[in-house]
Design a protein around this motif. Structure first.
Motif, mmCIF file in Angstrom:
data_model
loop_
_atom_site.group_PDB
_atom_site.id
_atom_site.type_symbol
_atom_site.label_atom_id
_atom_site.label_comp_id
_atom_site.label_asym_id
_atom_site.label_seq_id
_atom_site.Cartn_x
_atom_site.Cartn_y
_atom_site.Cartn_z
ATOM 1 N N ALA A 141 0.837 -1.207 0.000
ATOM 2 C CA ALA A 141 0.000 0.000 0.000
ATOM 3 C C ALA A 141 0.871 1.256 0.000
ATOM 4 O O ALA A 141 0.548 2.246 -0.668
ATOM 5 N N GLU A 142 1.967 1.213 0.757
ATOM 6 C CA GLU A 142 2.880 2.360 0.778
ATOM 7 C C GLU A 142 3.558 2.542 -0.583
ATOM 8 O O GLU A 142 3.732 3.673 -1.057
ATOM 9 N N ILE A 143 3.953 1.431 -1.208
ATOM 10 C CA ILE A 143 4.524 1.515 -2.556
ATOM 11 C C ILE A 143 3.489 2.052 -3.533
ATOM 12 O O ILE A 143 3.806 2.856 -4.416
ATOM 13 N N HIS A 144 2.250 1.619 -3.357
ATOM 14 C CA HIS A 144 1.148 2.069 -4.205
ATOM 15 C C HIS A 144 0.991 3.589 -4.141
ATOM 16 O O HIS A 144 0.835 4.255 -5.173
ATOM 17 N N GLU A 145 1.082 4.128 -2.935
ATOM 18 C CA GLU A 145 0.952 5.576 -2.763
ATOM 19 C C GLU A 145 2.163 6.316 -3.329
ATOM 20 O O GLU A 145 2.016 7.336 -4.018
ATOM 21 N N PHE A 146 3.359 5.816 -3.046
ATOM 22 C CA PHE A 146 4.572 6.459 -3.558
ATOM 23 C C PHE A 146 4.622 6.399 -5.081
ATOM 24 O O PHE A 146 4.987 7.381 -5.750
ATOM 25 N N ASN A 147 4.274 5.245 -5.647
ATOM 26 C CA ASN A 147 4.368 5.069 -7.092
ATOM 27 C C ASN A 147 3.410 5.995 -7.835
ATOM 28 O O ASN A 147 3.704 6.417 -8.960
ATOM 29 N N PHE A 148 2.277 6.329 -7.195
ATOM 30 C CA PHE A 148 1.372 7.254 -7.871
ATOM 31 C C PHE A 148 2.024 8.618 -8.052
ATOM 32 O O PHE A 148 1.799 9.280 -9.075
ATOM 33 N N ASN A 149 2.812 9.047 -7.077
ATOM 34 C CA ASN A 149 3.528 10.319 -7.228
ATOM 35 C C ASN A 149 4.496 10.262 -8.406
ATOM 36 O O ASN A 149 4.620 11.224 -9.174
ATOM 37 N N LEU A 150 5.176 9.122 -8.558
ATOM 38 C CA LEU A 150 6.071 8.939 -9.701
ATOM 39 C C LEU A 150 5.276 8.941 -11.003
ATOM 40 O O LEU A 150 5.693 9.560 -11.989
ATOM 41 N N LEU A 151 4.125 8.262 -10.991
ATOM 42 C CA LEU A 151 3.268 8.230 -12.176
ATOM 43 C C LEU A 151 2.808 9.630 -12.554
ATOM 44 O O LEU A 151 2.797 9.999 -13.738
ATOM 45 N N ALA A 152 2.458 10.430 -11.552
ATOM 46 C CA ALA A 152 2.014 11.804 -11.817
ATOM 47 C C ALA A 152 3.138 12.626 -12.450
ATOM 48 O O ALA A 152 2.894 13.431 -13.360
ATOM 49 N N ILE A 153 4.370 12.420 -11.994
ATOM 50 C CA ILE A 153 5.510 13.129 -12.578
ATOM 51 C C ILE A 153 5.701 12.727 -14.039
ATOM 52 O O ILE A 153 5.906 13.570 -14.922
ATOM 53 N N LEU A 154 5.597 11.427 -14.318
ATOM 54 C CA LEU A 154 5.752 10.939 -15.691
ATOM 55 C C LEU A 154 4.659 11.492 -16.599
ATOM 56 O O LEU A 154 4.920 11.857 -17.751
ATOM 57 N N ILE A 155 3.442 11.560 -16.083
ATOM 58 C CA ILE A 155 2.340 12.116 -16.867
ATOM 59 C C ILE A 155 2.593 13.591 -17.148
ATOM 60 O O ILE A 155 2.361 14.086 -18.252
ATOM 61 N N GLY A 156 3.078 14.312 -16.138
ATOM 62 C CA GLY A 156 3.405 15.720 -16.330
ATOM 63 C C GLY A 156 4.483 15.916 -17.393
ATOM 64 O O GLY A 156 4.392 16.820 -18.227
ATOM 65 N N LEU A 157 5.505 15.039 -17.376
ATOM 66 C CA LEU A 157 6.555 15.110 -18.388
ATOM 67 C C LEU A 157 6.003 14.812 -19.772
ATOM 68 O O LEU A 157 6.391 15.443 -20.773
ATOM 69 N N HIS A 158 5.096 13.857 -19.841
ATOM 70 C CA HIS A 158 4.484 13.496 -21.128
ATOM 71 C C HIS A 158 3.693 14.675 -21.708
ATOM 72 O O HIS A 158 3.844 15.015 -22.886
ATOM 73 N N ILE A 159 2.891 15.300 -20.867
ATOM 74 C CA ILE A 159 2.098 16.451 -21.327
ATOM 75 C C ILE A 159 3.022 17.599 -21.735
ATOM 76 O O ILE A 159 2.793 18.268 -22.750
ATOM 77 N N SER A 160 4.068 17.818 -20.956
ATOM 78 C CA SER A 160 5.025 18.881 -21.279
ATOM 79 C C SER A 160 5.713 18.616 -22.617
ATOM 80 O O SER A 160 5.920 19.538 -23.420
ATOM 81 N N ALA A 161 6.075 17.355 -22.861
ATOM 82 C CA ALA A 161 6.738 17.005 -24.117
ATOM 83 C C ALA A 161 5.811 17.251 -25.307
ATOM 84 O O ALA A 161 6.244 17.772 -26.343
ATOM 85 N N VAL A 162 4.544 16.886 -25.158
ATOM 86 C CA VAL A 162 3.575 17.127 -26.231
ATOM 87 C C VAL A 162 3.465 18.619 -26.517
ATOM 88 O O VAL A 162 3.411 19.052 -27.678
#
Length: 219
Positions: A141-162
């Motif tokens: 569950a802790e990994i699940h919460e931490f990984n979402f923050n990483l996922l959000a960063i990756l999504i932000g990078l993806h949108i920025s790249a577009v």
């Protein structure tokens, strides 16, 4: 002018459903709507699993092997970008391939940990949490919460790249992900691979995905 199919309907549908599901999953978790969160999580599981299968048997631009081979030209691709020279790629560019693999890895990690996660009081848990101990479920569950923050960063990078490609290189990326098509003239003097729709593999991929989802629901 003649158009060519770049993104098949399966790729486009999975992409935009993920765009919708990620913020919904975040909101349902934040607001404590865990029944909705589990249902949406299983939907995301189905999308990720289908995308992984489709990456093996799907159309040329969907398959992982051509994407991996394209990484060999990453250095020259970046060198061209530094000089403001942009040549459209048929499918994912070498840089976009890295983004795809990073996002799929983060999504798969998020789904896998969510299936086994257990909350603090043990009342809310993933559908497969019964297979592991409470302490292991809490760690996931802790990994699940931490990984979402990483996922959000990756999504932000993806949108920025577009956005960078759109404004700096005048690249058309969003439109083809909606319609599936680009102009043949966007790829001058290029011999393009066959990218026809693949109905039978699509049916097999859907059947396998549904089979896994049903198995989890009936566990």
């Amino acid at each position: 002018m003649p158009r060519i199919l770049v993104w098949d309907v399966a790729i486009r549908l999975v992409h935009w459903l993920m765009v919708i599901l990620v913020p919904l999953l975040w909101w349902t978790a934040e607001e404590g709507h865990m029944d909705w969160h589990r249902s949406l999580g299983l939907t995301m599981f189905a999308l990720v699993l289908f995308r992984l299968i489709w990456g093996l048997v799907g159309t040329w631009t969907a398959r992982f092997l051509p994407m991996i081979r394209r990484l060999g030209s990453l250095k020259s691709y970046l060198a061209h970008l530094r000089t403001r020279k942009y040549n459209p790629s048929f499918g994912h560019s070498p840089l976009a391939v890295l983004g795809v693999f990073a996002l799929l890895t983060a999504l798969a990690t998020q789904i896998a940990t969510g299936l086994f996660a257990v909350d603090v009081d043990g009342l809310e848990s993933g559908p497969l949490a019964i297979l592991i101990s409470f302490d292991t479920g809490r760690q996931l569950a802790e990994i699940h919460e931490f990984n979402f923050n990483l996922l959000a960063i990756l999504i932000g990078l993806h949108i920025s790249a577009v956005a960078v490609y759109h404004f700096l290189f005048k690249a058309t990326l969003v439109g083809p992900m909606i319609t599936g098509y680009r102009l043949r003239a966007d790829f001058p003097e290029q011999t393009l691979p066959e990218n026809r729709p693949r109905l039978v593999p699509a049916i097999v991929a859907v059947a396998l995905t549904l089979g896994f989802v049903v198995a989890i629901l009936n566990f």
